[in-house]
Enzyme design. Structure first.
Site, PDB file in Angstrom:
ATOM      1  N   ASN A 172       5.391   1.219  -4.109  1.00  0.00           N
ATOM      2  CA  ASN A 172       4.707   1.417  -5.374  1.00  0.00           C
ATOM      3  C   ASN A 172       4.887   0.168  -6.219  1.00  0.00           C
ATOM      4  O   ASN A 172       5.922  -0.038  -6.845  1.00  0.00           O
ATOM      5  CB  ASN A 172       5.262   2.639  -6.097  1.00  0.00           C
ATOM      6  CG  ASN A 172       4.425   3.025  -7.307  1.00  0.00           C
ATOM      7  OD1 ASN A 172       3.743   2.201  -7.894  1.00  0.00           O
ATOM      8  ND2 ASN A 172       4.476   4.295  -7.685  1.00  0.00           N
ATOM      9  N   ALA A 173       3.862  -0.687  -6.224  1.00  0.00           N
ATOM     10  CA  ALA A 173       3.964  -1.965  -6.922  1.00  0.00           C
ATOM     11  C   ALA A 173       4.039  -1.796  -8.427  1.00  0.00           C
ATOM     12  O   ALA A 173       4.505  -2.694  -9.134  1.00  0.00           O
ATOM     13  CB  ALA A 173       2.778  -2.849  -6.561  1.00  0.00           C
ATOM     14  N   LEU A 192      -7.876  -6.197  -5.942  1.00  0.00           N
ATOM     15  CA  LEU A 192      -9.257  -6.131  -5.467  1.00  0.00           C
ATOM     16  C   LEU A 192      -9.746  -4.686  -5.435  1.00  0.00           C
ATOM     17  O   LEU A 192      -9.184  -3.846  -4.738  1.00  0.00           O
ATOM     18  CB  LEU A 192      -9.362  -6.749  -4.072  1.00  0.00           C
ATOM     19  CG  LEU A 192      -8.680  -8.120  -3.897  1.00  0.00           C
ATOM     20  CD1 LEU A 192      -8.970  -8.679  -2.511  1.00  0.00           C
ATOM     21  CD2 LEU A 192      -9.099  -9.106  -4.973  1.00  0.00           C
ATOM     22  N   GLU A 249     -14.021  -2.416   0.619  1.00  0.00           N
ATOM     23  CA  GLU A 249     -14.751  -2.059  -0.598  1.00  0.00           C
ATOM     24  C   GLU A 249     -15.842  -3.084  -0.905  1.00  0.00           C
ATOM     25  O   GLU A 249     -16.959  -2.735  -1.305  1.00  0.00           O
ATOM     26  CB  GLU A 249     -13.787  -1.945  -1.783  1.00  0.00           C
ATOM     27  CG  GLU A 249     -12.929  -0.691  -1.769  1.00  0.00           C
ATOM     28  CD  GLU A 249     -13.763   0.562  -1.969  1.00  0.00           C
ATOM     29  OE1 GLU A 249     -14.745   0.510  -2.728  1.00  0.00           O
ATOM     30  OE2 GLU A 249     -13.436   1.592  -1.362  1.00  0.00           O
ATOM     31  N   THR A 283     -12.962  -7.520   1.993  1.00  0.00           N
ATOM     32  CA  THR A 283     -12.389  -6.176   1.927  1.00  0.00           C
ATOM     33  C   THR A 283     -13.421  -5.113   2.297  1.00  0.00           C
ATOM     34  O   THR A 283     -14.631  -5.335   2.223  1.00  0.00           O
ATOM     35  CB  THR A 283     -11.865  -5.876   0.513  1.00  0.00           C
ATOM     36  OG1 THR A 283     -12.973  -5.842  -0.397  1.00  0.00           O
ATOM     37  CG2 THR A 283     -10.872  -6.937   0.061  1.00  0.00           C
ATOM     38  N   GLU A 335       0.859  -1.190   0.000  1.00  0.00           N
ATOM     39  CA  GLU A 335       0.000   0.000   0.000  1.00  0.00           C
ATOM     40  C   GLU A 335       0.891   1.234   0.000  1.00  0.00           C
ATOM     41  O   GLU A 335       1.880   1.296   0.726  1.00  0.00           O
ATOM     42  CB  GLU A 335      -0.908  -0.018   1.230  1.00  0.00           C
ATOM     43  CG  GLU A 335      -1.733   1.226   1.422  1.00  0.00           C
ATOM     44  CD  GLU A 335      -2.732   1.462   0.295  1.00  0.00           C
ATOM     45  OE1 GLU A 335      -2.708   2.572  -0.274  1.00  0.00           O
ATOM     46  OE2 GLU A 335      -3.515   0.557  -0.012  1.00  0.00           O
ATOM     47  N   ILE A 336       0.534   2.234  -0.814  1.00  0.00           N
ATOM     48  CA  ILE A 336       1.382   3.406  -0.970  1.00  0.00           C
ATOM     49  C   ILE A 336       0.986   4.544  -0.045  1.00  0.00           C
ATOM     50  O   ILE A 336       1.775   5.418   0.264  1.00  0.00           O
ATOM     51  CB  ILE A 336       1.367   3.874  -2.450  1.00  0.00           C
ATOM     52  CG1 ILE A 336       2.612   4.700  -2.757  1.00  0.00           C
ATOM     53  CG2 ILE A 336       0.094   4.635  -2.773  1.00  0.00           C
ATOM     54  CD1 ILE A 336       2.802   4.975  -4.230  1.00  0.00           C
ATOM     55  N   ASP A 350      -8.482   1.288  -8.335  1.00  0.00           N
ATOM     56  CA  ASP A 350      -8.971   2.566  -8.834  1.00  0.00           C
ATOM     57  C   ASP A 350      -9.350   2.406 -10.305  1.00  0.00           C
ATOM     58  O   ASP A 350      -8.529   2.005 -11.121  1.00  0.00           O
ATOM     59  CB  ASP A 350      -7.864   3.614  -8.681  1.00  0.00           C
ATOM     60  CG  ASP A 350      -8.350   5.026  -8.971  1.00  0.00           C
ATOM     61  OD1 ASP A 350      -9.408   5.169  -9.611  1.00  0.00           O
ATOM     62  OD2 ASP A 350      -7.671   5.976  -8.553  1.00  0.00           O
TER      63      ASP A 350
END
Length: 264
Positions: free
Chosen positions: A138-139, A158, A241, A239, A103-104, A161
Site C-alpha cells: 500500500n503505497a 498512470l 488502461e 499501459t 500493486e495492492i 482511480d
C-alpha cells in the site's frame, strides 16, 4: 560444434515454449480499498529491503530502484521501459488503485510477477527483464518504508482511480499529505509523471502538485528535448488502461512535474 549447436537450438526451443501468463486466469476486482488494513508485511526501513530478491541479476551491485510505478496494474509500463533502461531498476507497486511496480491487489500483483518470470526465462539475453520487479504494498501508507530519502528519479501515477464522489476524494493518490512523501523519496530533478482519461482528475492532480512548493510543472516539449521522449511515449501508450482509452477513442491528459531542490 554440432553438439554445441544442437544444445543452443534446444535451449532456444525451451525458451520459446515458455507460455506468458494470461490475464483471464487472474481475475480481480478493479480496485482495492487503500484504507483497509491488508494482511501484508512491510520492511521497517529501506535498509531492511533485500533488493537482490527482486533483482537477482544485479546481486552484489548494491543497487536500489530508481523508477517506481505506483499502482502498476498489469505491468505494461515497466515492461516497456525495461529494455530502454537496462541498468535502471524499475519497481512496480500494486498500491491503491492499480507498479519496484507496486500493486495492492493479490491476483494482479501475482500476474505481474509471473509475467516477469516468464519474460526472464524466455528472453535470449540473460540480463533481459532482470531490472524489473513488483511488490504488493500500500503505497499510500508505506512508501518511505521501501525508498530512502531522495533515492528515486521517477514516479509514475498512470490512470489512477478517479474516486468521483466528493467523499471519496480523500482516497485519491494525489493529495498534499502524500505529495510530501513523494517529494521525500524523489531526488531533486526527478520527475513525477501523471496521466488520466478523466479531465476532472487531471485538473485535481495538476492543481495540487502545482500548489506544492517542491514541484514545478514541466511541459512535454521540454521533456522530449531533454531526452525523455521514450518515457513519455510509454506513459501514454504502454499501459492496459492507455490502450483501452485509445481503442475507445478517448482523450488522455498528461502532466509532469519536476522535483526542485529544497536547499536554501
Amino acid at each position: 560444434m554440432a553438439k554445441r549447436k544442437r544444445a543452443e537450438e534446444q535451449l532456444q526451443e525451451s525458451r520459446q515454449s515458455v507460455i506468458l501468463p494470461q490475464k483471464r486466469h487472474y481475475r480481480q476486482r478493479a480496485h482495492a480499498n487503500p484504507f483497509s488494513d491488508h494482511t501484508l508485511q512491510y520492511p521497517s526501513s529501506p535498509e531492511a529491503v533485500d533488493w537482490t530478491l527482486h533483482f537477482p541479476g544485479f546481486a552484489g551491485l548494491a543497487k536500489s530502484p530508481q523508477f517506481a510505478d505506483v499502482g502498476c496494474g498489469f505491468g505494461g509500463l515497466m515492461i516497456a521501459l525495461a529494455p530502454l533502461f537496462p541498468n535502471t531498476l524499475i519497481l512496480g507497486k500494486h498500491g491503491f488503485t492499480r507498479s519496484l511496480r507496486m500493486e495492492i491487489r493479490v491476483q494482479v500483483s501475482q500476474y505481474v510477477q509471473d509475467r516477469i518470470t516468464a519474460l526472464r526465462i524466455s528472453s535470449a539475453e540473460p540480463q533481459s527483464f532482470q531490472n524489473v520487479s513488483v511488490v504488493r504494498a500500500n503505497a499510500m501508507k508505506f512508501l518511505p518504508n521501501y525508498f530512502a530519502k531522495q533515492s528515486l528519479s521517477a514516479l509514475f501515477f498512470l490512470f489512477p482511480d478517479p474516486h468521483f464522489k466528493i467523499r471519496k476524494h480523500k482516497a485519491r493518490i494525489i493529495s498534499p499529505t502524500l505529495l510530501a512523501e513523494y517529494a521525500y523519496v524523489l531526488r531533486p530533478g526527478g520527475i513525477v509523471y501523471t496521466i488520466t482519461d478523466v479531465k476532472d482528475l487531471h485538473e485535481w492532480m495538476a492543481a495540487h502538485i502545482k500548489a506544492f512548493p517542491l514541484f514545478e510543472f514541466i511541459d512535454e516539449e521540454t521533456l522530449r528535448k531533454e531526452g525523455q521522449g521514450p518515457i513519455i511515449d510509454a506513459v501514454c501508450t504502454a499501459t492496459e488502461e492507455g490502450k483501452k482509452v485509445e481503442r475507445n477513442g478517448g482523450e488522455k491528459w498528461l502532466a509532469c512535474f519536476r522535483r526542485i531542490t529544497d536547499e536554501p
